[in-house]
Scaffold this active site. Structure first.
Site, PDB file in Angstrom:
ATOM      1  N   GLY A 297       1.539   0.710 -14.596  1.00 10.83           N
ATOM      2  CA  GLY A 297       0.146   0.485 -14.252  1.00 10.83           C
ATOM      3  C   GLY A 297      -0.265  -0.959 -14.102  1.00 10.83           C
ATOM      4  N   SER A 298       0.686  -1.855 -13.842  1.00 14.95           N
ATOM      5  CA  SER A 298       0.307  -3.265 -13.699  1.00 14.95           C
ATOM      6  C   SER A 298      -0.597  -3.476 -12.487  1.00 14.95           C
ATOM      7  CB  SER A 298       1.551  -4.155 -13.603  1.00 14.95           C
ATOM      8  OG  SER A 298       2.360  -3.800 -12.494  1.00 14.95           O
TER       9      SER A 298
ATOM     10  N   LEU B 125       3.705   8.572  -7.890  1.00 15.24           N
ATOM     11  CA  LEU B 125       4.943   9.053  -7.288  1.00 15.24           C
ATOM     12  C   LEU B 125       4.909  10.499  -6.811  1.00 15.24           C
ATOM     13  CD1 LEU B 125       7.544   7.379  -9.682  1.00 15.24           C
ATOM     14  CD2 LEU B 125       6.532   6.490  -7.565  1.00 15.24           C
TER      15      LEU B 125
ATOM     16  N   ILE C 286       0.407  13.934  -2.745  1.00 12.68           N
ATOM     17  CA  ILE C 286      -0.987  14.330  -2.934  1.00 12.68           C
ATOM     18  C   ILE C 286      -1.198  15.717  -2.327  1.00 12.68           C
ATOM     19  CG2 ILE C 286      -3.398  13.767  -2.432  1.00 12.68           C
ATOM     20  CD1 ILE C 286      -2.023  11.843  -4.358  1.00 12.68           C
TER      21      ILE C 286
ATOM     22  N   ASN D 154      -2.770   3.896  -0.243  1.00  9.41           N
ATOM     23  CA  ASN D 154      -1.560   3.678  -1.037  1.00  9.41           C
ATOM     24  C   ASN D 154      -0.976   2.316  -0.699  1.00  9.41           C
ATOM     25  OD1 ASN D 154       0.715   4.453  -2.731  1.00  9.41           O
ATOM     26  ND2 ASN D 154       1.887   4.683  -0.833  1.00  9.41           N
TER      27      ASN D 154
ATOM     28  N   HIS E  37       2.839   0.487  -0.474  1.00  2.00           N
ATOM     29  CA  HIS E  37       4.276   0.747  -0.467  1.00  2.00           C
ATOM     30  C   HIS E  37       5.016  -0.586  -0.509  1.00  2.00           C
ATOM     31  CE1 HIS E  37       7.913   3.045   0.248  1.00  2.00           C
ATOM     32  NE2 HIS E  37       8.271   2.133   1.134  1.00  2.00           N
TER      33      HIS E  37
ATOM     34  N   ASP F  71       4.319   8.237   3.076  1.00  4.41           N
ATOM     35  CA  ASP F  71       4.351   6.927   3.737  1.00  4.41           C
ATOM     36  C   ASP F  71       4.156   6.997   5.246  1.00  4.41           C
ATOM     37  OD1 ASP F  71       4.932   5.825   1.200  1.00  4.41           O
ATOM     38  OD2 ASP F  71       7.063   6.156   1.500  1.00  4.41           O
TER      39      ASP F  71
ATOM     40  N   GLU G 113       1.688  -7.816  -3.949  1.00  4.81           N
ATOM     41  CA  GLU G 113       0.822  -6.710  -4.374  1.00  4.81           C
ATOM     42  C   GLU G 113      -0.373  -7.223  -5.150  1.00  4.81           C
ATOM     43  OE1 GLU G 113       4.318  -3.290  -4.820  1.00  4.81           O
ATOM     44  OE2 GLU G 113       3.557  -4.341  -6.588  1.00  4.81           O
TER      45      GLU G 113
END
Length: 211
Positions: free
Chosen positions: A30-31, A103, A106, A120, A122, A163, A192
């Protein structure tokens, strides 16, 4: 840097926008979720309302507690049906969903309830190194093994396929012959942390301008 969807990266802030309630879905440490939450802590128009995990031992739940953000865990059998998940999202008035290291696929019921409102990140330059099983170090190892000269991140909308949703933005980093998958991972994580929260804000600003 490359923006791919139909919004400007230079949208001005507008305090008249209605508040958007965000749920972050995460599966592991969860970073990224924490980085996003901290980015929006002082934002009057975006509230991180809920952290949703699919593992009861995911460290993102500890991060949520430390940040004072409510969290909930739904195990795999509940994701298959999705009714309980949708009920909790509705109870919390969730407007938008962000996947940050999530991961599971959905469910279609959630996709239909949140059309073009789930994004999302990636850890590669899609369409390369995407699809089922391409996550985390699996991606970075594949990039290094292929002798790529660059990697990066792709931020995209979520659809029924892993993706394959419409791309919003990509940001790149160099990959040198001396790089290992660990050093590539570090470069990608830096991208990110720098870009994901800001792109989320731009997407939400554009959404607000439509209404």
């Amino acid at each position: 840097m490359q923006f791919l969807a139909h919004f400007s990266p230079f949208c001005a802030d507008n305090n008249l926008y209605m508040t958007k309630n965000i749920a972050i879905f995460a599966s592991g440490s969860g970073s990224n979720a924490e980085n996003i939450a901290r980015y929006f802590q002082e934002n009057d128009t975006v509230k991180i309302k809920l952290i949703v995990a699919n593992k009861s031992d995911a460290y993102v739940l500890e991060r949520a507690r430390n940040l004072g953000i409510p969290s909930v865990v739904f195990l795999k059998k509940e994701w298959d049906k999705a009714d309980n998940i949708l009920a909790v999202l509705k109870e919390n008035d969730i407007d938008f969903i962000v996947l940050a290291g999530f991961l599971l696929r959905i469910p279609e019921a959630i996709l239909h309830a949140y059309p073009n409102k789930i994004i999302n990140i990636h850890p590669a330059l899609l369409p390369k190194y995407g699809g089922k099983g391409m996550y985390g170090d699996n991606v970075h190892k594949a990039v290094v093994a292929a002798g790529e000269t660059e990697s990066g991140i792709t931020i995209h909308y979520v659809n029924e396929e892993y993706d394959k949703g419409e791309m919003i933005a990509q940001f790149t980093c160099e990959v040198t012959p001396a790089d290992t998958y660990e050093t590539v991972a570090a470069k990608v994580h830096a991208l990110e942390y720098e870009h994901f929260p800001r792109v989320i804000k731009e997407v939400l600003n554009t959404e607000s301008q439509k209404h």
